[in-house]
Design a protein around this motif. Structure first.
Motif, PDB file in Angstrom:
ATOM      1  N   GLU A  71      54.098  54.675   8.420  1.00 39.32           N
ATOM      2  CA  GLU A  71      53.942  53.233   8.600  1.00 39.32           C
ATOM      3  C   GLU A  71      55.336  52.680   8.885  1.00 39.32           C
ATOM      4  O   GLU A  71      56.186  52.640   7.991  1.00 39.32           O
ATOM      5  CB  GLU A  71      53.312  52.613   7.357  1.00 39.32           C
ATOM      6  CG  GLU A  71      51.912  53.175   7.091  1.00 39.32           C
ATOM      7  CD  GLU A  71      51.266  52.622   5.829  1.00 39.32           C
ATOM      8  OE1 GLU A  71      51.879  51.755   5.173  1.00 39.32           O
ATOM      9  OE2 GLU A  71      50.138  53.054   5.504  1.00 39.32           O
ATOM     10  N   HIS A 154      53.701  47.499   4.153  1.00 35.23           N
ATOM     11  CA  HIS A 154      52.791  48.506   4.693  1.00 35.23           C
ATOM     12  C   HIS A 154      52.343  48.115   6.098  1.00 35.23           C
ATOM     13  O   HIS A 154      52.451  46.957   6.517  1.00 35.23           O
ATOM     14  CB  HIS A 154      51.531  48.619   3.824  1.00 35.23           C
ATOM     15  CG  HIS A 154      51.734  49.309   2.522  1.00 35.23           C
ATOM     16  ND1 HIS A 154      51.415  50.628   2.321  1.00 35.23           N
ATOM     17  CD2 HIS A 154      52.233  48.852   1.341  1.00 35.23           C
ATOM     18  CE1 HIS A 154      51.691  50.957   1.066  1.00 35.23           C
ATOM     19  NE2 HIS A 154      52.194  49.899   0.456  1.00 35.23           N
ATOM     20  N   SER A 155      51.771  49.094   6.810  1.00 36.25           N
ATOM     21  CA  SER A 155      51.024  48.846   8.050  1.00 36.25           C
ATOM     22  C   SER A 155      49.879  49.849   8.085  1.00 36.25           C
ATOM     23  O   SER A 155      49.524  50.433   7.066  1.00 36.25           O
ATOM     24  CB  SER A 155      51.932  48.938   9.283  1.00 36.25           C
ATOM     25  OG  SER A 155      52.596  50.184   9.337  1.00 36.25           O
ATOM     26  N   GLY A 156      49.290  50.060   9.270  1.00 36.96           N
ATOM     27  CA  GLY A 156      48.019  50.768   9.332  1.00 36.96           C
ATOM     28  C   GLY A 156      48.078  52.270   9.519  1.00 36.96           C
ATOM     29  O   GLY A 156      47.054  52.859   9.830  1.00 36.96           O
ATOM     30  N   TYR A 162      45.966  46.946  11.826  1.00 34.02           N
ATOM     31  CA  TYR A 162      45.621  45.789  11.022  1.00 34.02           C
ATOM     32  C   TYR A 162      45.930  44.489  11.756  1.00 34.02           C
ATOM     33  O   TYR A 162      46.917  44.395  12.497  1.00 34.02           O
ATOM     34  CB  TYR A 162      46.421  45.777   9.720  1.00 34.02           C
ATOM     35  CG  TYR A 162      45.806  46.563   8.589  1.00 34.02           C
ATOM     36  CD1 TYR A 162      45.040  45.931   7.615  1.00 34.02           C
ATOM     37  CD2 TYR A 162      45.989  47.931   8.489  1.00 34.02           C
ATOM     38  CE1 TYR A 162      44.477  46.647   6.575  1.00 34.02           C
ATOM     39  CE2 TYR A 162      45.428  48.661   7.449  1.00 34.02           C
ATOM     40  CZ  TYR A 162      44.680  47.996   6.494  1.00 34.02           C
ATOM     41  OH  TYR A 162      44.113  48.710   5.466  1.00 34.02           O
ATOM     42  N   GLU A 220      50.341  44.167   5.561  1.00 34.75           N
ATOM     43  CA  GLU A 220      49.799  45.099   6.548  1.00 34.75           C
ATOM     44  C   GLU A 220      50.257  44.566   7.900  1.00 34.75           C
ATOM     45  O   GLU A 220      49.899  43.457   8.277  1.00 34.75           O
ATOM     46  CB  GLU A 220      48.273  45.188   6.477  1.00 34.75           C
ATOM     47  CG  GLU A 220      47.729  45.739   5.167  1.00 34.75           C
ATOM     48  CD  GLU A 220      48.005  47.216   4.958  1.00 34.75           C
ATOM     49  OE1 GLU A 220      48.586  47.858   5.856  1.00 34.75           O
ATOM     50  OE2 GLU A 220      47.644  47.732   3.885  1.00 34.75           O
ATOM     51  N   GLY A 223      50.311  48.987  12.846  1.00 38.57           N
ATOM     52  CA  GLY A 223      49.991  50.394  12.646  1.00 38.57           C
ATOM     53  C   GLY A 223      49.620  51.083  13.931  1.00 38.57           C
ATOM     54  O   GLY A 223      50.063  50.701  15.022  1.00 38.57           O
ATOM     55  N   THR A 325      40.675  45.092  10.504  1.00 35.20           N
ATOM     56  CA  THR A 325      41.254  46.346  10.962  1.00 35.20           C
ATOM     57  C   THR A 325      40.328  46.980  11.991  1.00 35.20           C
ATOM     58  O   THR A 325      39.121  46.714  12.012  1.00 35.20           O
ATOM     59  CB  THR A 325      41.457  47.366   9.815  1.00 35.20           C
ATOM     60  OG1 THR A 325      40.199  47.922   9.442  1.00 35.20           O
ATOM     61  CG2 THR A 325      42.096  46.717   8.617  1.00 35.20           C
TER      62      THR A 325
END
Length: 351
Positions: A71, A154-156, A162, A220, A223, A325
């Motif tokens: 990520e 965070h990310s996907g 996301y 998020e 990603g 998502t």
């Protein structure tokens, strides 16, 4: 606090986490395993980069990325911040872990290549466990008692993208809810998600923060194995605003105002949109992030490359919602989540 949390960490560091000024160095994770390269790592250590900046009185904050190694947006945001933030800009203390699960970051994987450990499922950790459990134990037993806030970016990962958002968990104490919502507003992503608990339950960093009485916000940010430029920019401004709001910087590091934030909650996981075909095929999405869908709507099709003359199978949503998502790999089969949905949030529940 459980017995393992009371035990001393086997991770050591070459810097004084409590010292004033700016420090850069490493946490040293002892390895008693064979890594995937086949080299004997029994006497080796894995370096985990750490930066501390301490200046005068103010809150202590942990900034973290690389909880999952692939990520990327959060890792880039924190590396840029490390290079640009001056000691005089800080009030209190920042502890920055831009590659918290360093083996996973090094391996460009969601989980650690050393033990397949997902750091966000390992808390409170184990000082005598595998590498990922040891990292979790160090964060919960050594770092979290020193801080009042955690911002975990965070990310996907590789399999999902996301709708960029900031996330807080509903505090156990209802009196703390408005303060948590204010942090979402100040961070200022177009969407702010309120969750009851993390997908990882008490084994996630959110669970660790609850045990330690630390205020938590995560993100998020895109990603799909890419870097979402717009999400990075929004989150950089949001992080600057939030650090100043909580008193961790001596001046505003941006004059960019926060946009309106739409509060949403995820629908129950049973109401996500899943592929139902027993034969794997190519998924064609018919809706995208931030689209609104209705129960019974055809939101995609699965095309079958082994029998290309066969009609595609429709993918149908069972509930109304906002697309939060979407699945990235086109190759899809039964049980794969192709869309996760949310609905507008209110303190009494989703609308």
């Amino acid at each position: 606090m459980n017995d393992k949390a009371k035990q001393a960490s086997k991770i050591w560091t070459d810097l004084d986490i409590d010292a004033p000024g700016r420090q850069t160095g490493f946490l040293w994770l002892p390895l008693a395993v064979h890594d995937r390269s086949g080299d004997d790592a029994g006497y080796n250590c894995e370096p985990i980069p750490i930066v501390t900046i301490r200046n005068g009185e103010g809150p202590s904050v942990l900034l973290m990325a690389g909880n999952h190694g692939n990520e990327y947006e959060g890792q880039i945001i924190l590396m840029k911040l490390i290079r640009t933030l001056k000691v005089e800009d800080v009030r209190g203390r920042l502890i920055i872990l831009p590659a918290a699960n360093a083996p996973a970051v090094r391996g460009d994987r969601r989980n650690s290549p050393l033990d397949d450990g997902n750091l966000n499922r390992q808390f409170p950790g184990d000082p005598s466990g595998g590498p990922t459990a040891m990292i979790a134990h160090f964060i919960e037993s050594v770092i979290l008692p020193r801080v009042e806030y955690v911002i975990d970016l965070h990310s996907g990962s590789l399999t999902a993208e996301y709708l960029p958002c900031a996330v807080v968990a509903r505090p156990p104490n209802p009196d703390h809810l408005e303060e948590a919502l204010t942090r979402l507003r100040v961070f200022g992503m177009p969407v702010g998600m309120i969750i009851e608990h993390s997908t990882g339950g008490d084994g996630a960093l959110i669970g660790a923060c609850r045990r330690q009485g630390v205020k938590h916000l995560s993100t998020e940010l895109g990603g799909g194995g890419d870097v979402n430029r717009a999400a990075v920019e929004m989150a950089e401004y949001g992080l600057a605003r939030l650090l100043h709001h909580i008193g961790a910087t001596s001046r505003a590091l941006t004059d960019r105002r926060a946009p309106d934030c739409r509060f949403v909650a995820r629908v129950p996981s049973r109401d996500y949109v899943y592929a139902g075909s027993s034969e794997r095929g190519l998924f064609e999405p018919l809706v995208g992030l931030n689209d609104t869908v209705e129960a019974g709507q055809v939101v995609g099709r699965i095309h079958f490359t082994t029998t290309p003359w066969r009609d595609p199978e429709p993918v149908i949503t069972r509930t109304d919602g906002l697309v939060l998502t979407r699945r990235i790999p086109a190759r899809t089969g039964r049980g794969d989540c192709v869309f996760a949905l949310g609905r507008d949030w209110s303190p009494a529940g989703t609308n």
